[in-house]
Design a protein around this motif. Sequence first.
Motif, PDB file in Angstrom:
ATOM      1  N   VAL A 114      29.037 -13.330 -27.364  1.00  0.00           N
ATOM      2  CA  VAL A 114      28.597 -13.504 -28.485  1.00  0.00           C
ATOM      3  C   VAL A 114      29.681 -12.147 -29.263  1.00  0.00           C
ATOM      4  N   PHE A 115      28.615 -11.449 -28.490  1.00  0.00           N
ATOM      5  CA  PHE A 115      28.598  -9.721 -29.584  1.00  0.00           C
ATOM      6  C   PHE A 115      30.083  -9.507 -28.459  1.00  0.00           C
ATOM      7  N   TYR A 116      30.253  -8.983 -27.304  1.00  0.00           N
ATOM      8  CA  TYR A 116      31.185  -8.351 -26.712  1.00  0.00           C
ATOM      9  C   TYR A 116      32.302  -8.787 -27.052  1.00  0.00           C
ATOM     10  N   LEU A 117      32.717 -10.740 -27.436  1.00  0.00           N
ATOM     11  CA  LEU A 117      33.463 -11.317 -28.226  1.00  0.00           C
ATOM     12  C   LEU A 117      34.310 -10.976 -29.552  1.00  0.00           C
ATOM     13  N   TYR A 118      32.832 -10.466 -29.996  1.00  0.00           N
ATOM     14  CA  TYR A 118      32.971  -9.987 -31.631  1.00  0.00           C
ATOM     15  C   TYR A 118      33.751  -8.793 -31.658  1.00  0.00           C
ATOM     16  N   ALA A 119      32.396  -7.754 -31.410  1.00  0.00           N
ATOM     17  CA  ALA A 119      33.201  -6.601 -30.900  1.00  0.00           C
ATOM     18  C   ALA A 119      34.915  -6.023 -30.586  1.00  0.00           C
ATOM     19  N   GLY A 173      36.609  -7.956 -29.964  1.00  0.00           N
ATOM     20  CA  GLY A 173      38.064  -8.697 -31.335  1.00  0.00           C
ATOM     21  C   GLY A 173      38.431  -8.182 -32.363  1.00  0.00           C
ATOM     22  N   LYS A 174      36.944  -7.022 -32.582  1.00  0.00           N
ATOM     23  CA  LYS A 174      37.274  -6.257 -34.135  1.00  0.00           C
ATOM     24  C   LYS A 174      38.211  -5.200 -33.624  1.00  0.00           C
ATOM     25  N   GLN A 182      41.474  -5.024 -35.422  1.00  0.00           N
ATOM     26  CA  GLN A 182      41.910  -4.737 -36.976  1.00  0.00           C
ATOM     27  C   GLN A 182      42.569  -2.788 -36.564  1.00  0.00           C
TER      28      GLN A 182
END
Length: 121
Positions: free
Chosen positions: A14-19, A21-22, A26
């Motif tokens: 979850v952490f690495y998908l979020y970070a 992905g950003k 971005q």
Amino acid sequence: MELAYWIVAGLLAVFYLYAGGKKAVQSRERLQPMMGWVDTIPMPLVRTIGALEILGAIGLILPPLTGIAAWLAVAAAVGLVLIQVGGIYVHVSRGEGRLIGLNIALLITAAAAAWLATTWL
């Protein structure tokens, strides 16, 4: 041990998908407030780090879940450890030693995931 792996791997994923992905999508300006180091790293490298984090997250979950090449979970966890070693290096080289707490926590968690994966794969 299997339950412990899924808890640790799930949280890391979850952490690495979020970070990741950003970092992958971005702009530098949107990343700058949360990740000050992006001002000194070329954006193609930031995008590559993001892609590697996403692949690491997928590698923690998909191979053990499907039972196909489950050893890739160990490789993914080791890869995430190496990403954090790089993150620690970047922070220390920029004189931001006080910011490495998250990197150390993620490094230890990814190392634990690698160890847990080897105990039941």
